[in-house]
Scaffold this motif. Structure first.
Motif, mmCIF file in Angstrom:
data_model
loop_
_atom_site.group_PDB
_atom_site.id
_atom_site.type_symbol
_atom_site.label_atom_id
_atom_site.label_comp_id
_atom_site.label_asym_id
_atom_site.label_seq_id
_atom_site.Cartn_x
_atom_site.Cartn_y
_atom_site.Cartn_z
ATOM 1 N N LEU A 1 56.367 40.792 69.372
ATOM 2 C CA LEU A 1 56.613 41.982 68.558
ATOM 3 C C LEU A 1 58.054 42.476 68.718
ATOM 4 C CD1 LEU A 1 53.281 43.960 69.075
ATOM 5 C CD2 LEU A 1 54.001 42.627 67.080
ATOM 6 N N GLU A 2 58.964 41.531 68.931
ATOM 7 C CA GLU A 2 60.381 41.880 69.010
ATOM 8 C C GLU A 2 60.886 42.318 67.636
ATOM 9 O OE1 GLU A 2 62.131 42.087 71.752
ATOM 10 O OE2 GLU A 2 60.414 41.420 72.972
ATOM 11 N N GLU A 3 61.989 43.052 67.643
ATOM 12 C CA GLU A 3 62.524 43.612 66.402
ATOM 13 C C GLU A 3 62.803 42.535 65.354
ATOM 14 O OE1 GLU A 3 66.399 46.224 64.892
ATOM 15 O OE2 GLU A 3 65.881 46.112 67.022
ATOM 16 N N GLN A 4 63.420 41.432 65.764
ATOM 17 C CA GLN A 4 63.736 40.391 64.796
ATOM 18 C C GLN A 4 62.475 39.749 64.244
ATOM 19 O OE1 GLN A 4 66.878 39.724 63.568
ATOM 20 N NE2 GLN A 4 65.613 38.629 62.078
ATOM 21 N N THR A 5 61.462 39.584 65.084
ATOM 22 C CA THR A 5 60.198 39.003 64.631
ATOM 23 C C THR A 5 59.550 39.884 63.567
ATOM 24 O OG1 THR A 5 59.847 38.011 66.809
ATOM 25 C CG2 THR A 5 57.938 38.173 65.365
ATOM 26 N N ILE A 6 59.563 41.182 63.809
ATOM 27 C CA ILE A 6 58.972 42.105 62.836
ATOM 28 C C ILE A 6 59.759 42.081 61.531
ATOM 29 C CG2 ILE A 6 58.553 44.544 62.345
ATOM 30 C CD1 ILE A 6 57.800 44.915 65.253
ATOM 31 N N ASN A 7 61.086 42.051 61.618
ATOM 32 C CA ASN A 7 61.902 41.975 60.401
ATOM 33 C C ASN A 7 61.632 40.695 59.628
ATOM 34 O OD1 ASN A 7 63.136 44.447 60.888
ATOM 35 N ND2 ASN A 7 64.849 43.550 61.997
ATOM 36 N N ASP A 8 61.504 39.580 60.338
ATOM 37 C CA ASP A 8 61.202 38.308 59.683
ATOM 38 C C ASP A 8 59.825 38.352 59.018
ATOM 39 O OD1 ASP A 8 63.623 37.361 60.572
ATOM 40 O OD2 ASP A 8 62.777 36.250 62.275
ATOM 41 N N THR B 1 50.838 48.726 63.185
ATOM 42 C CA THR B 1 51.508 50.024 63.101
ATOM 43 C C THR B 1 53.024 49.862 63.202
ATOM 44 O OG1 THR B 1 49.596 51.175 64.053
ATOM 45 C CG2 THR B 1 51.729 52.294 64.169
ATOM 46 N N GLN B 2 53.489 49.008 64.128
ATOM 47 C CA GLN B 2 54.929 48.791 64.263
ATOM 48 C C GLN B 2 55.517 48.209 62.981
ATOM 49 O OE1 GLN B 2 52.514 48.070 66.543
ATOM 50 N NE2 GLN B 2 53.430 47.560 68.535
ATOM 51 N N ILE B 3 54.791 47.308 62.353
ATOM 52 C CA ILE B 3 55.275 46.704 61.113
ATOM 53 C C ILE B 3 55.361 47.747 60.010
ATOM 54 C CG2 ILE B 3 54.704 45.038 59.301
ATOM 55 C CD1 ILE B 3 53.466 43.277 61.508
ATOM 56 N N LEU B 4 54.340 48.588 59.895
ATOM 57 C CA LEU B 4 54.358 49.627 58.873
ATOM 58 C C LEU B 4 55.497 50.608 59.109
ATOM 59 C CD1 LEU B 4 50.542 50.388 58.445
ATOM 60 C CD2 LEU B 4 52.040 49.249 56.813
ATOM 61 N N GLN B 5 55.741 50.948 60.360
ATOM 62 C CA GLN B 5 56.843 51.871 60.663
ATOM 63 C C GLN B 5 58.191 51.266 60.279
ATOM 64 O OE1 GLN B 5 56.120 52.566 64.846
ATOM 65 N NE2 GLN B 5 54.721 54.275 64.464
ATOM 66 N N ARG B 6 58.354 49.985 60.541
ATOM 67 C CA ARG B 6 59.605 49.320 60.169
ATOM 68 C C ARG B 6 59.730 49.209 58.647
ATOM 69 N NH1 ARG B 6 62.522 46.225 63.409
ATOM 70 N NH2 ARG B 6 61.763 47.769 64.894
ATOM 71 N N MET B 7 58.626 48.960 57.973
ATOM 72 C CA MET B 7 58.628 48.953 56.506
ATOM 73 C C MET B 7 59.148 50.278 55.956
ATOM 74 S SD MET B 7 54.996 47.291 55.421
ATOM 75 C CE MET B 7 54.754 45.525 55.257
#
Length: 348
Positions: free
Chosen positions: A334-341, A154-160
């Motif tokens: 699940l840090e912000e940079q990890t999700i962006n990467d 869910t966090q990844i989809l939200q960042r997408m």
């Protein structure tokens, strides 16, 4: 005067506003997204008129109903419509496009406003939603994000979505996170939308999507809480390529405790939900979970629920329903940079 129907789907035109004049109960079950509710007969009044119609006579029902409608329209005129300008132009609908919508439209037209009435009312709109959901979901390409509970899908989809990618967040539309403990808490335990209103919201979102771009979606079951996905969407999801997200168990536990703090604050509600697992795991296991709740051993409880219930159930469902993952991505946290990467590694 403005024609009642300028196109096949008049609710897609630009109006000053869309007015649903049905009762508040009818409106709550489903409505055109964005419509406001100005009942010309409220729930109690509508029930009263129905009783008079059956037990006394249709004539008496119409006479008393007309009086109630007039009172309600007068109230709306002195409140909602009081500050409307000359160029005000609404679309009005009721159940079938009959007396309730035309009663309000007649008064507004006499004032001088251009008013459109939806021919066939809500039933016309509902038929349109059903027809569209049979075919529209099949016209898109999807990438399915899969992974065990707590892997950050869910966090990844939200960042997408924040990055401008095309995302269909079914859990958000359904107000449920798709599991035993998944009822949305953000709205103070607000219930899920009705099946019909979920479909209205889903269609609205699909119509805003670009058919030339892939839609990212989570590997949901065909049922989210008590909401069922339209068959056309569900079939297309099962045929779509999957990308698996993996995260260490310890990080998953940490993330889940952060996402569900309300169960720590209200362990009685948590126990009530866990009670439903008793037929699957027995009285002894249930009692052990309850003891961990009482002792506030939350990490131990969450880890055991993942190992015993969530992970096996999810893996069985994934293997049975979706395509094998064509790509697997391992996250350390699940840090912000990890999700962006992670997003940068996904197919575009």
């Amino acid at each position: 005067m403005r024609s009642p129907l300028l196109r096949k789907e008049p609710w897609l035109e630009i109006y000053s506003e869309i007015i649903d004049v049905r009762s508040e109960g009818e409106y709550a079950e489903d409505r055109i997204p964005g419509a406001i509710n100005l009942p010309v007969l409220n729930n109690k009044e509508r029930a009263k008129i129905g009783t008079i119609y059956k037990q006394i006579s249709p004539f008496e029902a119409r006479k008393i109903g007309a009086s109630l409608v007039a009172q309600n329209i007068a109230h709306h005129l002195s409140s909602h419509f009081a500050d409307k300008k000359e160029d005000y132009c609404p679309l009005i609908y009721c159940w079938r496009g009959g007396q309730r919508s035309h009663s309000l439209a007649l008064v507004l037209r006499q004032i001088g406003w251009q008013v459109a009435v939806l021919d066939g009312g809500y039933q016309t709109y509902r038929n349109y939603v059903c027809e569209q959901l049979e075919t529209l979901p099949q016209q898109f390409n999807y990438n399915v994000l899969c992974g065990l509970t707590g892997t950050g899908k869910t966090q990844i989809l939200q960042r997408m979505l924040q990055q401008g990618m095309q995302v269909l967040d079914l859990e958000k539309l359904a107000q449920h996170r798709g599991s035993l403990l998944g009822q949305a808490w953000e709205n103070k335990l607000a219930s899920q939308p009705s099946q019909k209103y979920f479909e209205s919201l889903l269609l609205q979102q699909l119509q805003q999507c670009d058919r030339q771009k892939t839609i990212w979606i989570e590997s949901e079951s065909h049922k989210i809480g008590r909401i069922y996905l339209p068959q056309g969407l569900w079939e297309k999801m099962k045929q779509s390529p999957c990308i698996e997200i993996r995260l260490p168990l310890e990080e998953r536990v940490t993330g889940l405790l952060q996402q569900y703090p309300h169960f720590i604050e209200h362990p009685d509600i948590l126990k009530e939900k866990l009670q439903r697992l008793k037929p699957c795991y027995g009285k002894e296991k249930l009692q052990q979970w309850f003891e961990w709740c009482d002792r506030q051993q939350w990490r131990r409880l969450v880890e055991d629920l993942l190992r015993q219930h969530y992970d096996p159930a999810y893996q069985r469902s994934l293997n049975r329903l979706f395509q094998p993952a064509g790509q697997a991505i391992d996250l350390q946290d699940l840090e912000e940079q990890t999700i962006n990467d992670t997003i940068a590694m996904l197919p575009k």
